[in-house]
Design an enzyme around this catalytic site. Structure first.
Site, PDB file in Angstrom:
ATOM      1  N   HIS A   1       0.502 -63.637  78.488  1.00  0.00           N
ATOM      2  CA  HIS A   1       1.262 -64.196  79.611  1.00  0.00           C
ATOM      3  C   HIS A   1       2.206 -65.257  79.052  1.00  0.00           C
ATOM      4  CE1 HIS A   1       1.033 -66.241  83.853  1.00  0.00           C
ATOM      5  NE2 HIS A   1       2.038 -65.400  83.775  1.00  0.00           N
TER       6      HIS A   1
ATOM      7  N   ASP B   1       7.956 -63.956  81.124  1.00  0.00           N
ATOM      8  CA  ASP B   1       6.602 -63.872  81.688  1.00  0.00           C
ATOM      9  C   ASP B   1       5.582 -63.169  80.796  1.00  0.00           C
ATOM     10  OD1 ASP B   1       4.865 -64.443  83.885  1.00  0.00           O
ATOM     11  OD2 ASP B   1       4.965 -62.355  84.510  1.00  0.00           O
TER      12      ASP B   1
ATOM     13  N   ARG C   1      10.450 -65.543  95.868  1.00  0.00           N
ATOM     14  CA  ARG C   1      10.802 -65.002  94.558  1.00  0.00           C
ATOM     15  C   ARG C   1      12.179 -64.360  94.554  1.00  0.00           C
ATOM     16  NH1 ARG C   1       6.728 -65.149  90.275  1.00  0.00           N
ATOM     17  NH2 ARG C   1       4.932 -66.122  91.258  1.00  0.00           N
TER      18      ARG C   1
ATOM     19  N   ASN D   1       6.065 -69.787  97.185  1.00  0.00           N
ATOM     20  CA  ASN D   1       6.021 -68.718  96.173  1.00  0.00           C
ATOM     21  C   ASN D   1       7.083 -67.653  96.465  1.00  0.00           C
ATOM     22  OD1 ASN D   1       4.960 -67.483  93.816  1.00  0.00           O
ATOM     23  ND2 ASN D   1       3.702 -66.098  95.058  1.00  0.00           N
TER      24      ASN D   1
ATOM     25  N   CYS E   1       4.663 -72.611  86.419  1.00  0.00           N
ATOM     26  CA  CYS E   1       4.701 -73.863  85.637  1.00  0.00           C
ATOM     27  C   CYS E   1       5.960 -73.936  84.788  1.00  0.00           C
ATOM     28  CB  CYS E   1       3.465 -73.978  84.748  1.00  0.00           C
ATOM     29  SG  CYS E   1       1.971 -74.352  85.666  1.00  0.00           S
TER      30      CYS E   1
ATOM     31  N   ARG F   1      -0.496 -63.481  94.657  1.00  0.00           N
ATOM     32  CA  ARG F   1      -1.590 -62.707  94.078  1.00  0.00           C
ATOM     33  C   ARG F   1      -2.906 -63.121  94.710  1.00  0.00           C
ATOM     34  NH1 ARG F   1      -2.622 -64.417  89.755  1.00  0.00           N
ATOM     35  NH2 ARG F   1      -0.972 -65.908  89.312  1.00  0.00           N
TER      36      ARG F   1
ATOM     37  N   TYR G   1       2.988 -57.499  97.711  1.00  0.00           N
ATOM     38  CA  TYR G   1       3.443 -58.635  96.883  1.00  0.00           C
ATOM     39  C   TYR G   1       3.552 -58.230  95.404  1.00  0.00           C
ATOM     40  CZ  TYR G   1       3.593 -62.828  94.177  1.00  0.00           C
ATOM     41  OH  TYR G   1       3.979 -63.756  93.252  1.00  0.00           O
TER      42      TYR G   1
ATOM     43  N   SER H   1       1.015 -69.485  85.915  1.00  0.00           N
ATOM     44  CA  SER H   1       2.031 -69.089  86.886  1.00  0.00           C
ATOM     45  C   SER H   1       2.659 -70.312  87.540  1.00  0.00           C
ATOM     46  CB  SER H   1       1.384 -68.229  87.965  1.00  0.00           C
ATOM     47  OG  SER H   1       0.640 -67.206  87.360  1.00  0.00           O
TER      48      SER H   1
ATOM     49  N   LYS I   1       1.594 -57.360  86.169  1.00  0.00           N
ATOM     50  CA  LYS I   1       0.312 -57.982  85.824  1.00  0.00           C
ATOM     51  C   LYS I   1      -0.767 -56.928  85.549  1.00  0.00           C
ATOM     52  CE  LYS I   1       2.092 -62.009  86.544  1.00  0.00           C
ATOM     53  NZ  LYS I   1       2.404 -62.856  85.387  1.00  0.00           N
TER      54      LYS I   1
ATOM     55  N   GLY J   1      16.175 -79.170  80.157  1.00  0.00           N
ATOM     56  CA  GLY J   1      16.921 -79.062  78.899  1.00  0.00           C
ATOM     57  C   GLY J   1      16.331 -79.961  77.811  1.00  0.00           C
TER      58      GLY J   1
HETATM   59  C1  OXD Z   1       2.654 -64.857  88.175  1.00  0.00           C
HETATM   60  C2  OXD Z   1       3.963 -64.166  88.131  1.00  0.00           C
HETATM   61  O1  OXD Z   1       2.081 -64.987  89.259  1.00  0.00           O
HETATM   62  O2  OXD Z   1       4.527 -64.100  87.029  1.00  0.00           O
HETATM   63  O3  OXD Z   1       2.190 -65.270  87.115  1.00  0.00           O
HETATM   64  O4  OXD Z   1       4.432 -63.668  89.150  1.00  0.00           O
HETATM   65 MN    MN Z   2       3.355 -64.797  85.402  1.00  0.00          MN
END
Ligand code: OXD
Ligand code: MN
Length: 584
Positions: free
Chosen positions: A227, A278, A368, A366, A251, A70, A198, A249, A207, A493
């Protein structure tokens, strides 16, 4: 009498007049349509088929190397008044923004097909769901939207019934970072995105719609667009509590949403159910509780770090029918990323031979996967429930190497809103820019709130009214580090141990110690059976450092003041009350 689709048809024609596509294709979301698009993308190299035996029906897409995340500095919220977008957003006057964007879109689809994608965010029959239409010249976007939303004929039928939808116009343009803008017009329920393919910039349902535009809509309609992941925790008695959790994002939202209980918990009969990883839309139900849906239908997850140890459910989810973007590949054409724990990369994410000696990652940090939520072994049938699930606890969390303990509970809703508003986290690779820099990321919405944060916090506070049965609010930090720079909490876990404490607090069955920053568990309040923690870990995870927090609250006070008189007085008062209790 005109059809309720007149506005849509007219907009599609207007866009075609501006962008001049060679053809227009209305997406119906069918398997046949998808197969044709995929075949076309395989033929022109947009998609590369992965190992059919190990990863049936799965694909690799390599993005332009400058288009991998992003772009917050190129993302704008265009309200008629600058103050309505707030200091938390980049702003342009709507007329200027339209002129700028329309100049970019002018003739941009020549020689390309324009796809019209009707989609629904949320279960197709849910009153909490909202529809949109994305127009794009990218078949990769179509294929991803098909996974991430309820796309096609059913969505179009709902739009025809309701007569309203969010307009999203997207073109990859020339993928030139100097001609890239992601622009939102919340008052017009419109999005214009140019120059990027992207996910977060181009899959406009995610988003742009489900957070930036929806947060704005939610404010006027009395709900929340957040979020947050949503998960269900089923205890051995078969009762399920739902938790919504906001983390910035990259995390670990996907990992937490798909958590597998530690062995002892599994033996006792605990289960974790995934609703979403998300985004969470929630609103008060007739009983005063907040009811939540996941507006998405798939996961657009970060690949690196996903392994049989960190997230076996995700690994099983992405074993077939998955689109991978910017991962590396092995000699036998399997997708590969750092942290996978098996296989060797031979080709990096750019498509070059991978050279170990350089020490650079083989997969983009990043990179995906895009995959249908229905493939997830822990996917909850309640995720398709039109009424949503009742939320028992809201969790805020950041990536904080120091100061912030493992978990604490807010005293009440106002304190909880301050805890969310004050959230800080170190930046990650999900957005372009420096990684590892601490910034305030209120409610993990810094990149996504479609209006002034001061008004947003005010909206959050407004849910505390007579009859409301609000969730308890908690803060967690899985990322606390020791003096040696290593994480002190095992995470994954074992995070269930912390969630269990929260549920027991909700039920009034677990203890805590009151401190100025909130209620902290003592070690004995958590089930730590089988967890080995050093003395340093115990002290830092369950301790409270008054000096450090005094400084933190001074900085939180400064942050709130940046928003001037629009910041709700109740939050200032809460900050001052706690600062006072800390002896400031
Ligand atoms: C972000 C995503 O960047 O969920 O937060 O892709
Ligand atoms: Mn996100």
């Amino acid at each position: 009498m005109g059809s309720r689709l007149d506005a849509l048809n007219q907009w599609v024609l207007e866009v075609a007049r501006l962008t001049r596509p060679a053809a227009i294709h209305w997406c119906d979301g069918s398997d046949t349509e998808n197969a044709q698009l995929v075949a076309q993308m395989e033929a022109d190299g947009t998609l590369i088929r992965l190992n059919e035996e190990t990863h049936p029906n799965s694909w690799l897409h390599r993005s332009h190397p400058d288009d991998v995340a992003r772009v917050e500095h190129l993302t704008f919220v265009c309200t008629s008044e600058r103050e309505d977008a707030g200091p938390n957003n980049h702003w342009m006057a709507p007329a200027d923004a339209h002129a700028k964007m329309d100049a970019l879109f002018d003739g941009c689809m020549r020689g390309r097909t324009m796809y019209v994608i009707p989609y629904c965010m949320g279960p197709i029959d849910s009153p909490l769901s909202r529809c949109g239409v994305e127009i794009t010249d990218s078949p990769y976007v179509v294929a991803n939207m098909r996974v991430m939303t309820r796309m096609g004929a059913a969505a179009l039928a709902r739009i025809e019934r309701e007569g309203s939808f969010i307009k999203g116009l997207h073109s990859i343009g020339e993928l030139d970072p100097n001609r890239r803008f992601i622009v939102h017009f919340p008052e017009e329920l419109t999005i214009k995105s140019f120059g990027s393919g992207y996910g977060g910039n181009a899959l406009l349902g995610k988003k742009c719609h489900a957070l930036r535009i929806a947060s704005h809509q939610a404010r006027s309609e009395g709900w929340l667009a957040e979020h947050m992941l949503i998960l269900g925790i089923e205890n051995p008695q078969g009762e399920t509590h739902y938790i919504a959790a906001a983390f910035p994002s990259a995390c670990g939202k996907t990992n937490l949403a798909m958590l597998i209980p530690p062995e002892g918990y599994r033996e006792d009969g605990w289960k974790v159910w995934t609703i979403g990883d998300d985004i969470c839309w929630m609103r008060p139900g007739p009983d005063g509780r907040l009811y939540a849906i996941n507006p998405e239908a798939g996961f657009f997850g970060v690949a690196p770090g996903t392994s049989i140890n960190s997230n076996p459910n995700a690994l099983e989810t992405i074993a077939h029918d998955t689109i991978f973007t910017n991962v590396a590949v092995t000699a036998d054409n399997q997708p590969w990323w750092e942290g996978l724990n098996h296989g060797q990369p031979v080709i990096d994410w750019r498509g070059n031979d991978y050279d170990f000696s350089k020490g650079t990652p083989a997969a983009h940090p990043n990179s995906r996967f895009t995959v249908s939520a229905r493939q997830c072994p822990s996917y909850s049938h309640k995720a398709e429930d039109a009424q949503g699930v009742p939320i028992s606890a809201i969790v805020f969390g950041g990536r904080r190497a120091s100061l912030v303990p493992l978990v604490f509970e807010a005293r009440d809703w106002t304190h909880g809103v301050l805890v969310g508003a004050a959230m800080g986290s170190e930046t990650t690779a999900a957005a372009t820019g420096a990684v590892g820099v601490m910034r305030r990321d209120p409610m993990a919405m810094k990149p996504f709130c479609g209006y002034n944060f001061a008004d947003y916090f005010g909206h959050w506070l407004s849910f505390d009214k007579p009859g409301a049965q609000l969730p308890k609010v908690f803060h967690v930090n899985w990322f606390r580090k020791g003096d040696d720079g290593k994480f002190l909490w095992p995470g994954f876990g074992d995070n269930l141990r912390v969630l269990e404490w929260m549920i027991k607090r909700v039920e009034g069955k677990a203890g805590a110690v009151e401190t100025p920053i909130g209620n902290l568990p003592k070690e004995a309040d958590l089930n730590l059976d089988g967890v080995r923690l050093s003395d340093e870990a115990r002290a830092k995870l369950f301790g409270f450092d008054a000096d450090g927090w005094r400084n933190e609250f001074a900085s939180i006070g400064e942050f709130l003041r940046e928003y001037g008189p629009r910041m709700p007085e109740a939050l200032h008062a809460e900050q001052q009350r706690i600062a006072g209790a800390l002896g400031a």
